[in-house]
Each structure stands twice: as structure tokens, then as C-alpha cells.
Design a protein around this motif. Structure first.
Motif, PDB file in Angstrom:
ATOM      1  N   GLU A   1      57.684  21.130  91.034  1.00  0.00           N
ATOM      2  CA  GLU A   1      58.491  22.359  91.087  1.00  0.00           C
ATOM      3  C   GLU A   1      59.878  22.131  90.489  1.00  0.00           C
ATOM      4  O   GLU A   1      60.391  22.980  89.744  1.00  0.00           O
ATOM      5  CB  GLU A   1      58.610  22.835  92.534  1.00  0.00           C
TER       6      GLU A   1
ATOM      7  N   THR B   1      59.577  21.826  86.677  1.00  0.00           N
ATOM      8  CA  THR B   1      59.158  23.120  86.122  1.00  0.00           C
ATOM      9  C   THR B   1      60.355  24.060  86.058  1.00  0.00           C
ATOM     10  O   THR B   1      60.555  24.757  85.052  1.00  0.00           O
ATOM     11  CB  THR B   1      58.031  23.726  86.973  1.00  0.00           C
ATOM     12  N   ASP B   2      61.166  24.080  87.106  1.00  0.00           N
ATOM     13  CA  ASP B   2      62.359  24.936  87.121  1.00  0.00           C
ATOM     14  C   ASP B   2      63.296  24.627  85.950  1.00  0.00           C
ATOM     15  O   ASP B   2      63.987  25.521  85.447  1.00  0.00           O
ATOM     16  CB  ASP B   2      63.122  24.760  88.438  1.00  0.00           C
TER      17      ASP B   2
ATOM     18  N   GLU C   1      62.684  26.870  82.769  1.00  0.00           N
ATOM     19  CA  GLU C   1      62.617  28.329  82.881  1.00  0.00           C
ATOM     20  C   GLU C   1      63.253  29.064  81.705  1.00  0.00           C
ATOM     21  O   GLU C   1      62.730  30.084  81.239  1.00  0.00           O
ATOM     22  CB  GLU C   1      63.270  28.813  84.185  1.00  0.00           C
TER      23      GLU C   1
ATOM     24  N   LEU D   1      55.785  26.513  78.168  1.00  0.00           N
ATOM     25  CA  LEU D   1      55.594  27.281  79.401  1.00  0.00           C
ATOM     26  C   LEU D   1      54.187  27.175  79.984  1.00  0.00           C
ATOM     27  O   LEU D   1      54.030  27.119  81.207  1.00  0.00           O
ATOM     28  CB  LEU D   1      55.932  28.757  79.165  1.00  0.00           C
TER      29      LEU D   1
ATOM     30  N   SER E   1      53.557  23.787  81.772  1.00  0.00           N
ATOM     31  CA  SER E   1      54.356  23.637  82.990  1.00  0.00           C
ATOM     32  C   SER E   1      54.074  24.767  83.983  1.00  0.00           C
ATOM     33  O   SER E   1      53.407  24.576  85.003  1.00  0.00           O
ATOM     34  CB  SER E   1      55.841  23.593  82.620  1.00  0.00           C
ATOM     35  N   TYR E   2      54.567  25.958  83.659  1.00  0.00           N
ATOM     36  CA  TYR E   2      54.386  27.102  84.552  1.00  0.00           C
ATOM     37  C   TYR E   2      52.913  27.491  84.676  1.00  0.00           C
ATOM     38  O   TYR E   2      52.475  27.947  85.736  1.00  0.00           O
ATOM     39  CB  TYR E   2      55.204  28.295  84.047  1.00  0.00           C
TER      40      TYR E   2
ATOM     41  N   TYR F   1      51.243  27.814  88.165  1.00  0.00           N
ATOM     42  CA  TYR F   1      50.708  29.095  88.634  1.00  0.00           C
ATOM     43  C   TYR F   1      49.230  28.963  89.028  1.00  0.00           C
ATOM     44  O   TYR F   1      48.789  29.523  90.039  1.00  0.00           O
ATOM     45  CB  TYR F   1      50.866  30.148  87.547  1.00  0.00           C
TER      46      TYR F   1
ATOM     47  N   TYR G   1      56.252  32.463  88.835  1.00  0.00           N
ATOM     48  CA  TYR G   1      55.749  31.686  87.690  1.00  0.00           C
ATOM     49  C   TYR G   1      55.073  32.624  86.682  1.00  0.00           C
ATOM     50  O   TYR G   1      55.240  32.476  85.471  1.00  0.00           O
ATOM     51  CB  TYR G   1      54.763  30.618  88.152  1.00  0.00           C
TER      52      TYR G   1
END
Length: 403
Positions: A101, A104-105, A108, A123, A126-127, A131, A139
Motif C-alpha cells: 500500500e 502503491t500510494d 498515484e 498504474l 501497481s494499482y 485492486y 484504487y
């Protein structure tokens, strides 16, 4: 018993004895588990090292042998967070989730990028994995914003996503084979949003690439530039390969992965057939080394005394595992067997780093941009990502077979 019978018996005895003293091959399940455990150890060391370095993400090792990092804007920024999510899936500990997390942040802000075609890498790895494993609605929101940003690079006249904005005196509308990897992001966005334009853009880009990026032997060019008026190619070149007509190893890997994925997403037989032809080119190439880890370019001058590219092998292995699941012909087993050989090699001491070495990357001996003398024979974040993805795909496939 005559002399001939004695000779035959002696030969048979020698052969049986030789077979009995051959070391037993490590079961592939143990190879997978060993690779995932080693990757977990290295990734946690990496995560802890960069924890207090705000916004930083691992990239490679520099020429001084030190860890090189990037911020979110580098095209590889999503790979380390994505690797952490795969390792969390393998061993869902609170610590691994915390780091997945956290990193991943850090990616953004990619959702607003319109100057790069790599938003899908950044994206979706990662996201997208985050998700898939958590279902966090925020996400999904980040990815849909990013998909709309990436869509600004699509040109209806050409029918493809523009890759780069530099070299405008040489290229009008450059499309690199790597760009196939962003189409999975568009496919997801179409399903997640209900907006069919993303799927249509993905199919158009894949069709255009299939038509113009490949030679008769199903090797691919790295860069094809299209005329913005006619939509037809006006240049076919390389940027990271050995020559315009050479087969840059990672480019062939992107192609294999991209068309395998597009068949999974669309069910179009043309994509499956194309992926199988690419696989055949790779697997049967006379310059493929015995350990199945390709040289950085299949046509590199100086083979065999040139660097390998473990990242290309990891991408190929991951794609071949999926292709073996999608293809229902007798060739499917050959794809799986080849991928298994690559995974065994990557999980050997020749490529898999010892704990705490290699600046905490899992794999050694990748090549980023040989002609540019950049990232040659070093670890790369995307090598680790696709290695872990390949291990997880094979692990899941073996689990499903045993059910």
C-alpha cells in the motif's frame, strides 16, 4: 554367453548405472517456492531501505554499484509496488500489505500523466494488482483517471497509441512494440467503466501492430513510425536493439506477452495464432542459449560474448505460461516446458541473487538499453516483477491441476 551378448550386457549395465547416479532434478514446486521466498526476502529489505525516502522507488544499480531510484514519473515506477502485491498474494502478511500500500500510494500522481504511453505499466501493475486483491474503490478511481489520461495519446487517424514525443524530426507518430503491454489496462478500463471506447482503442492498436510491426519470420521491429495523414508506416527502426532489422530480445518478449494477453481479453483467434508464431520464433531461435535466458538481442554482434537479459526471459516465461493455458493444441505443453526451463535458470545461483546482495533486487543480469550504454548487466525492477508474476502463474496453474 557369446562375446556380443557380454558386450551388450556391459553397455546396458553402464547406461543403467549412469542413469542411477544422475542428480535428481529439483521438483518444480520447490523451485517456485524457493524463488518466491527469495524474492520476498529481497523485496522486504528493499522496502525497508526506502521506507523513509519519501516518494522513492527502486530502479536499478548505477555504475558505482549503488541503488538507483526514481520518483513516480519514471516508466518503471509501478513495478516494485506490483511485485509487493504479488508477494502479498503469495504470503498475505500485514507487513507485506503495509509496504504494498505504501509504495502503491507513491505512484498515484501517474493518473494525471499524458506525456507517456507507459501509464498502463505504471498504474495497472501497481494499482491493478492492489485492486484485484483488495477491491479498494479508491484504487479503481485512480486507474480510471489514468486510463482517460492515456487515451489522450490515441490517434484515430493512425488507430494506435503514440509512444514517444521526442525525435520529431525523424518520427511523425512512433509506436514501439512495448506499447502492446498497455492494452491490458485499456481492456480493464472498458470493463470497469462500461465505456467501450477503451476496448476499441486496444483492439485497433493491436491490429495495427500485428499488421505492420512484424517480419515474415514473426520477429518484430522495435519502432514503427506512422504517417499522421495516411496512417501508414514511413519508418521501421530500432532504438534499443542492435540494428533496425535485428530481433531485440525484450521486444520479442513484449510482443509475445501482448498478443497472448489480447487473445485472453478478446478471444480473437488471430491474436492466438500470432502469439504462437512469436513463441515459435523465440523458442526455436538458433541463438537462444541452452539455459533459455536470451542474449540482449538475438542478432547482437559478438554472440556468445554479450550480455544476457534476464528481464526478457522473465517476461517470456510469464507469457508462455499463460499461452500454455489458452492454447488447446498439442503445442501447449512445449510452451509450459520452455517456461519451466527459464524459471529453473532464473532461480539458479547464476541469476537469483543471494539475500542482501544485488542492492536487494532478486534477479541479476538484465540489460536495459545496450546501445545507449545504460543499464547493462544489472538488476531491473521489471525483471523482478515479471519473474514473480511468472512464479505465481506457474504456482497457480499447478495448484489448479491438482484440484
Amino acid at each position: 554367453m557369446n562375446k556380443l551378448s557380454h558386450s551388450v550386457l556391459w553397455i546396458v549395465t553402464v547406461l543403467v548405472t549412469a542413469c542411477n547416479i544422475q542428480p535428481k532434478q529439483e521438483p518444480i514446486e520447490e523451485v517456485i517456492d524457493r524463488g518466491l521466498k527469495a524474492s520476498t526476502e529481497q523485496a522486504l529489505l528493499m522496502a525497508k531501505e526506502l521506507e523513509t525516502q519519501n516518494g522513492r522507488l527502486p530502479k536499478t544499480i548505477n555504475k558505482e554499484g549503488k541503488l538507483e531510484t526514481s520518483d513516480y514519473s519514471w516508466w518503471c515506477s509501478g513495478f516494485f509496488p506490483g511485485e509487493l502485491w504479488y508477494l502479498y498474494e503469495y504470503n498475505p502478511t500485514p507487513e507485506m500489505k503495509k509496504y504494498a500500500e505504501m509504495y502503491t500510494d507513491r505512484v498515484e500522481e501517474v493518473k494525471h500523466i499524458t506525456y507517456s504511453h507507459d501509464v498502463g505499466f505504471m498504474l495497472y501493475c501497481s494499482y491493478g494488482n492492489g485492486y484485484r486483491l483488495t477491491g479498494k474503490p479508491e484504487y479503481k478511481d485512480v486507474m480510471l483517471t489514468g486510463a482517460n489520461s492515456l487515451a489522450t495519446r490515441y490517434d484515430e487517424r493512425v488507430g494506435a497509441i503514440r509512444s514517444w514525443d521526442f525525435n520529431k524530426k525523424i518520427w511523425q507518430f512512433p509506436v514501439i512494440i512495448d506499447n502492446m503491454m498497455n492494452l491490458e489496462f485499456f481492456s480493464w478500463a472498458s470493463k470497469a467503466s462500461g465505456d467501450d471506447r477503451f476496448r476499441k482503442m486496444a483492439i485497433s492498436h493491436a491490429d495495427k501492430t500485428m499488421l505492420h510491426h512484424f517480419r515474415d519470420d514473426y520477429s518484430c521491429y522495435h519502432v514503427v513510425s506512422y504517417d499522421t495523414i495516411t496512417g501508414m508506416p514511413h519508418k521501421k527502426q530500432t532504438h534499443q536493439g542492435a540494428a533496425d532489422e535485428s530481433a531485440w530480445a525484450r521486444g520479442q518478449a513484449w510482443a509475445l506477452y501482448g498478443f497472448t494477453m489480447m487473445y485472453r481479453e478478446t478471444g480473437k483467434p488471430d491474436y492466438l495464432n500470432h502469439a504462437k508464431h512469436i513463441a515459435s520464433f523465440i523458442m526455436n531461435h538458433p541463438n537462444m542459449p541452452v539455459d533459455k535466458i536470451p542474449y540482449w538481442d538475438f542478432d547482437a554482434p559478438g554472440i556468445p560474448n554479450v550480455p544476457r537479459d534476464a528481464s526478457a526471459a522473465a517476461i517470456m516465461a510469464s507469457a508462455l505460461i499463460e499461452l500454455s493455458q489458452l492454447d488447446k493444441s498439442t503445442e501447449a505443453k512445449s510452451y509450459l516446458d520452455f517456461a519451466e526451463q527459464q524459471i529453473r535458470s532464473l532461480t539458479s545461483p547464476d541469476y537469483l541473487a543471494a539475500k542482501g546482495t544485488n542492492c536487494n533486487f532478486a534477479l541479476m543480469h538484465s540489460t536495459g538499453h545496450f546501445p545507449g550504454k545504460s543499464e547493462v548487466d544489472v538488476p531491473l525492477s521489471y525483471a523482478d516483477y515479471y519473474y514473480v508474476e511468472a512464479l505465481m502463474r506457474l504456482r497457480n496453474q499447478l495448484k489448479n491441476k491438482s484440484l
